[in-house]
Design a protein around this motif. Structure first.
Motif, PDB file in Angstrom:
ATOM      1  N   UNK A  88       0.824  -1.209   0.000  1.00 38.27           N
ATOM      2  CA  UNK A  88       0.000   0.000   0.000  1.00 38.27           C
ATOM      3  C   UNK A  88       0.855   1.254   0.000  1.00 38.27           C
ATOM      4  N   UNK A  89       1.878   1.282   0.857  1.00 38.09           N
ATOM      5  CA  UNK A  89       2.729   2.474   0.925  1.00 38.09           C
ATOM      6  C   UNK A  89       3.605   2.612  -0.313  1.00 38.09           C
ATOM      7  N   UNK A  90       4.043   1.464  -0.860  1.00 33.10           N
ATOM      8  CA  UNK A  90       4.787   1.527  -2.128  1.00 33.10           C
ATOM      9  C   UNK A  90       3.922   2.177  -3.195  1.00 33.10           C
ATOM     10  N   UNK A  91       2.657   1.787  -3.210  1.00 31.93           N
ATOM     11  CA  UNK A  91       1.730   2.340  -4.189  1.00 31.93           C
ATOM     12  C   UNK A  91       1.538   3.844  -3.987  1.00 31.93           C
ATOM     13  N   UNK A  92       1.508   4.299  -2.714  1.00 30.63           N
ATOM     14  CA  UNK A  92       1.342   5.740  -2.472  1.00 30.63           C
ATOM     15  C   UNK A  92       2.440   6.492  -3.211  1.00 30.63           C
ATOM     16  N   UNK A  93       3.688   6.034  -3.029  1.00 27.81           N
ATOM     17  CA  UNK A  93       4.807   6.708  -3.680  1.00 27.81           C
ATOM     18  C   UNK A  93       4.705   6.550  -5.196  1.00 27.81           C
ATOM     19  N   UNK A 110      -3.566   8.584   6.250  1.00 33.33           N
ATOM     20  CA  UNK A 110      -2.113   8.587   6.439  1.00 33.33           C
ATOM     21  C   UNK A 110      -1.704   8.479   7.908  1.00 33.33           C
ATOM     22  N   UNK A 111      -2.458   9.117   8.845  1.00 30.98           N
ATOM     23  CA  UNK A 111      -2.092   8.924  10.256  1.00 30.98           C
ATOM     24  C   UNK A 111      -2.048   7.448  10.652  1.00 30.98           C
ATOM     25  N   UNK A 112      -2.959   6.655  10.077  1.00 29.09           N
ATOM     26  CA  UNK A 112      -2.930   5.225  10.387  1.00 29.09           C
ATOM     27  C   UNK A 112      -1.779   4.537   9.645  1.00 29.09           C
ATOM     28  N   UNK A 113      -1.537   4.970   8.423  1.00 26.13           N
ATOM     29  CA  UNK A 113      -0.546   4.282   7.600  1.00 26.13           C
ATOM     30  C   UNK A 113       0.873   4.640   7.999  1.00 26.13           C
ATOM     31  N   UNK A 114       1.090   5.893   8.439  1.00 28.61           N
ATOM     32  CA  UNK A 114       2.465   6.329   8.736  1.00 28.61           C
ATOM     33  C   UNK A 114       2.686   6.569  10.223  1.00 28.61           C
ATOM     34  N   UNK A 115       1.599   6.672  10.999  1.00 28.84           N
ATOM     35  CA  UNK A 115       1.754   6.992  12.414  1.00 28.84           C
ATOM     36  C   UNK A 115       2.014   8.470  12.657  1.00 28.84           C
ATOM     37  N   UNK A 116       1.863   9.308  11.622  1.00 30.77           N
ATOM     38  CA  UNK A 116       2.106  10.743  11.746  1.00 30.77           C
ATOM     39  C   UNK A 116       0.875  11.514  11.308  1.00 30.77           C
ATOM     40  N   UNK A 173      -3.948  -1.308   1.148  1.00 31.86           N
ATOM     41  CA  UNK A 173      -3.641  -1.110   2.565  1.00 31.86           C
ATOM     42  C   UNK A 173      -4.869  -1.359   3.437  1.00 31.86           C
ATOM     43  N   UNK A 174      -6.007  -0.829   2.998  1.00 35.06           N
ATOM     44  CA  UNK A 174      -7.142  -0.750   3.924  1.00 35.06           C
ATOM     45  C   UNK A 174      -8.124  -1.903   3.835  1.00 35.06           C
ATOM     46  N   UNK A 175      -8.262  -2.504   2.646  1.00 37.38           N
ATOM     47  CA  UNK A 175      -9.311  -3.519   2.518  1.00 37.38           C
ATOM     48  C   UNK A 175      -9.151  -4.646   3.547  1.00 37.38           C
TER      49      UNK A 175
END
Lengths: 648, 322
Positions: free
Chosen positions: A122-127, A497-503, A186-188
């Motif tokens: 999921x995060x690879x896809x974001x980039x 993103x807060x859930x995905x990155x913790x920020x 990421x979320x499904x």
């Protein structure tokens, strides 16, 4: 993380030899080996093509030969996949060996590897999609620069049309995956209470072939570009130079990723729902992704086949699209739009799903007419297979088919309208918190309305005579794809993103980003409706002098719209690296299952498979049942200020 | 505030604004909406656009008012009453049925309206392919005669005038079969006459868009795409290519003119005579032309010495003597 056994001097001779595919660190498979594999494959393919067909060069001694170009790209992609390790498993199976499991790497380098963890993918896809988007966006800036003046040219006619074509193709490829890739993967699983996707290797494959597709379509530029726009109409396609090979094969590569992703996500949603996650409890975002996955799986093969025919026309001298030799120029148009119109909904439905998740959280109200909303998404995806000829109203297709396609096209606005029923019903007597995700969700309702209503004008055949093929239609689809999907995607990023990155993302910069994007989006594209009505066709580098004022206004707004993306990029860097603020496990007080697990999300999502007790929309309900039993001592309360401690 | 208050207030604002906007649009903007009124098709297509817009205005205003009202009244900052969840907030049968019914009725009405306009206006100026189903009276007869070389047209005869549009990278040329089939880059048309455009291409797909005439028909190689329009004003009009056809697509435009029937007749007869020598060398008039490797009908290798691009033998119109 599995520790590698430390070999001491005495043990060195007896330690088992680690196979290459099981190594970690620099001597293992990663982006670097993928690039090396791609280069070797490309070089080999090009040599092979010239060796077997040296007399098919476009220009004598140019080394540009469609067969060499096609083989170079095909072997390049295969080399890339070999290099990243995507083929280790199937090749071992083919050779009759017991394949080894992919090594799990847990440091930062996992983002550059063939990872089978859906959160990493999921995060690879974001980039990946952001890279696509910024490339396409830069090309859009070039287009608007050229259109600043009707007679003074910044680019040659040739360069301009190739920029337009590359912009359209890159953006369309990006938009097919912009939500399904990052947020879908990421979320499904988190939303349906699963620990993983059904086919993690296919998931990783879909990402890495998506990146390969990016490079293939980008290779069109050094090959000299292609002049057909993203629609690639034949016989212009047959006439075009070697850049066309990149287009045709690029869509095939992206198409493989789309089919793989769609198939994987559909299977996951159908089979990997947690106990109690009945169809009436599935989050609306998951419904939208399921409808999209169905379209990806069923529509993309048509494009794949159409691209293959085109590639054969260019390389093997077949004549699928060559009229003089018995082919048909209508064949490509029909095949392309049979894919192309479902594709339009691939680029709309996920956006509806995102706003469906965001609205209840920020209004503190349950999602209104949930079942109608879900039915609408399924309805749209079914109907979308029966509307494609509205792209061909003036093309000379069988004329009595036009009323039928006018009807089906207008019918599709009924299920699309359901999303407005859902949204407006949810807003009714609510208590709106205007956080950034909510602003983007509201903006979708504003923008998509304009996009949708102008779509009805386009579907009316008599009006279509004036607006087809001009800036009106161009503005229409930017309003639906950019105004709809991209705004929803941005809202989704700020939300998840807060859930995905913790920020947490910075709110002040976020507000600046939202308002500049919203205002300049509308100022860029609204004038284009008028430009189109006043007679400017699409994809032209010169236009009537009286349209310069409107075009300049649109161009300057477009530059500022481009600037708003820089603000977003700055916000990403600022919030993730420069001034990071730790995100609580559930910063928005959402009832969604994805928010009930800890931040950062544990490696297997849930300590135990949760048991779902109800749907996640019981906001402002005093005696609401708990959403899920997460397996700890406590159940998730219906209205929660949950900090993730429920996950033991 | 109770439910009826919110809805009544929104409905009042909605009705007032919608009526005002509709009236302003219909009387002030509508008459100027492209493509104008130069032909019957243009007038009826302008009418269609305006009808759609008058229906669209209440839809747009309705949603915008609702969103604005929600932002203004139901904001957390205003500190109003807590929202109420539960079944009543999840479903409202009346609202759902009303929404689906209203959108369905509007949509089906629009499809019906569009179909009637399309049929009544003989395809509304859009390309109908080689076998048009809604032809104006006399069109098929005129077209058949044109192909046989027996077609005639004279002022005040109320005959349909067939005109062939040949699109090619990157220009349009026109052939007038009722005047010996001469070919010219000029598009001159008589007023108060039904024109049957026969659009074809010699190479890639183009689209013949006579903007003020409200005619748009794709030009496909080896396909005759027929579109009708009836002129009712004299004056100039713009022709642009509206299907991407390669690098000079943006430059593929010219200007035509609708003139009086007498003037048209003079021009046509003069051009026929002036072009007679060239017309002899043209391929015989046909609805479509197969590009020939030796240069006839826009083939790619005009000097006749280059090897054809395909090993398959080319065929097509008879070669001019070189």
């Amino acid at each position: 993380m599995t520790e590698r056994p430390l070999a001491t001097a005495g043990e060195a001779s007896t330690a088992p030899r680690v196979p290459w595919t099981q190594r970690q660190g620099w001597l293992s498979q990663h982006l670097g080996t993928a690039i090396i594999g791609g280069i070797l494959g490309y070089t080999f393919g090009h040599w092979l093509g010239n060796a077997i067909s040296s007399n098919y060069q476009y220009i004598v001694n140019s080394g540009q030969n469609a067969i060499a170009d096609a083989l170079a790209l095909i072997f390049g992609v295969v080399g890339w996949l070999l290099g990243i390790g995507a083929l280790n498993y199937p090749l071992a199976k083919l050779a009759g060996r017991q394949p080894e499991k992919e090594v799990e790497v847990n440091d930062w380098s996992k983002y550059f590897r063939y990872s089978t963890n859906h959160k990493t993918v999921g995060l690879q896809y974001v980039v990946g999609v952001l890279l696509f988007m910024f490339t396409g966006g830069l090309l859009a800036m070039a287009i608007r620069t050229e259109l600043l003046n009707p007679t003074t040219h910044y680019f040659s006619a040739d360069t301009y049309i190739k920029i337009v074509s590359e912009h359209g193709t890159i953006m369309m490829m990006m938009a097919t995956s912009i939500v399904v890739g990052p947020l879908g993967n990421y979320l499904v699983p988190l939303m349906i209470g699963s620990r993983r996707m059904a086919f993690p290797r296919i998931e990783a494959f879909s990402f890495w072939i998506f990146v390969a597709g990016y490079m293939v379509i980008f290779s069109a530029l050094p090959y000299g570009g292609f002049p057909t726009g993203w629609t690639g109409y034949a016989p212009l396609q047959t006439q075009a130079g070697p850049g066309m090979v990149s287009y045709l094969f690029g869509f095939a590569v992206i198409g493989m990723g789309m089919m793989a992703a769609g198939f994987n996500i559909a299977v996951t949603i159908i089979n990997y729902r947690a106990p109690g996650m009945t169809w009436s409890r599935v989050p609306i975002f998951v419904w939208s992704i399921l409808a999209t996955a169905a379209l990806l799986t069923l529509a993309t093969p048509t494009l794949f086949a159409a691209g293959l025919f085109g590639l054969l026309d260019k390389t093997a001298q077949t004549a699928f699209y060559v009229t003089e030799h018995g082919g048909s120029s209508y064949l490509w148009e029909n095949l392309f739009w049979f894919f192309g119109h479902p594709e339009v909904y691939i680029m709309a439905l996920p956006g509806f799903g995102i706003v469906g998740e965001i609205l209840p959280v920020f209004t503190r109200k349950p999602l209104f007419a949930y079942k109608v909303g879900a039915a609408g998404m399924i309805g749209v995806s079914l109907l979308s297979f029966f509307v494609w000829q509205h792209h061909l109203f003036q093309s000379g297709i069988n004329p009595d088919m036009r009323p039928l396609f006018m009807l089906t096209t207008e019918l599709i606005s009924i299920p699309t309208g359901f999303i407005y029923l859902v949204g407006m019903g949810t807003l009714y007597k609510s208590k709106i918190r205007f956080e950034i995700p909510m602003l983007f969700a509201m903006a979708l309702y504003f923008n998509f309305l304009i996009g949708g209503v102008t779509g009805v004008f386009l579907s009316d055949v008599p009006v279509n005579v004036t607006v087809h093929g001009g800036f009106f239609v161009l503005s229409h689809f930017h309003y639906t794809i950019m105004g709809g999907l991209l705004f929803a995607f941005m809202g989704g990023l700020y939300y998840w993103l807060p859930k995905m990155t913790g920020r947490m993302m910075n709110k002040k910069i976020g507000l600046l980003h939202f308002w500049t994007m919203f205002i300049f989006f509308n100022l860029t594209f609204f004038p284009m409706f008028i430009i189109g009505l006043l007679g400017q066709p699409r994809r032209v580098f010169t236009y009537a002098k009286n349209l310069q004022g409107l075009n300049d206004f649109s161009s300057i707004s477009a530059f500022l719209l481009g600037f708003s993306f820089l603000i977003f990029f700055f916000n990403l860097v600022w919030s993730l690296y420069i001034s990071p603020q730790k995100a609580p496990a559930n910063p928005w007080d959402s009832l969604g299952l994805e928010w009930q697990t800890a931040t950062p999300v544990p490696p297997h999502n849930f300590e135990r498979i949760p048991v779902i007790l109800t749907d996640p929309y019981h906001y402002s309900e005093a005696s609401a049942p708990a959403v899920a039993d997460l397996g700890g001592d406590e159940r998730v309360p219906a209205v929660s200020s949950h900090d993730g401690s429920g996950v033991a | 505030m109770n439910e009826t208050h919110h809805l009544r207030r929104m409905t009042t604002i909605w009705i007032v604004l919608s009526i005002a906007a509709d009236l302003l649009f219909w009387f002030l903007v509508g008459p100027h909406i492209p493509p104008g009124r130069m032909t019957d098709m243009a007038s009826s297509n302008q009418f269609d656009f305006n009808i759609l817009f008058v229906i669209a205005i209440p839809v747009l205003i309705g949603v915008w008012i609702y969103l604005a009202y929600a932002i203004a009244v139901w904001s957390a900052k205003r500190g109003g009453p807590e929202p109420v969840g539960g079944e009543a907030a999840r479903n409202n049968r009346t609202a759902q049925v009303a929404w689906i019914t209203i959108t369905s009725v509007v949509v089906i009405f629009l499809a019906g309206f569009g179909t009637v306009e399309l049929v009544v206006n003989h395809g509304s100026g859009g390309g109908e392919g080689p076998n048009p189903v809604w032809s104006p009276a006399g069109a098929i007869k005129a077209e058949t005669a044109a192909l046989a070389g027996t077609g005639t047209w004279s002022p005040n005869s109320n005959q349909v005038l067939p005109v062939q549009v040949i699109a090619q990278q990157w220009k349009f040329t026109y052939r007038y079969p009722t005047f010996g089939g001469f070919e010219t880059p000029q598009l001159i048309l008589p007023v108060n006459t039904t024109i049957a455009f026969n659009v074809t291409s010699l190479d890639v797909i183009h689209s013949f868009w006579a903007y003020q005439l409200s005619v748009k028909a794709d030009a496909n190689p080896q396909v005759n795409d027929v579109a009708y329009t009836t002129t009712n004003q004299t004056g100039p009009f713009t022709v642009r290519c509206s299907e991407l056809c390669g690098i000079w697509h943006g430059s593929m435009y010219n200007y035509g003119r609708v003139v009086s029937q007498q003037k048209f007749m003079q021009w046509a007869q003069a051009t026929e005579a002036a072009n007679a020598a060239n017309t002899k060398d043209l391929p015989p008039f046909a609805w479509t032309y197969v590009p020939d490797a030796n240069g006839a009908a826009g083939g790619y290798y005009p000097d006749g010495t280059v090897t054809p691009y395909s090993t398959v033998e080319t065929y097509g119109a008879k070669q001019p003597a070189s």
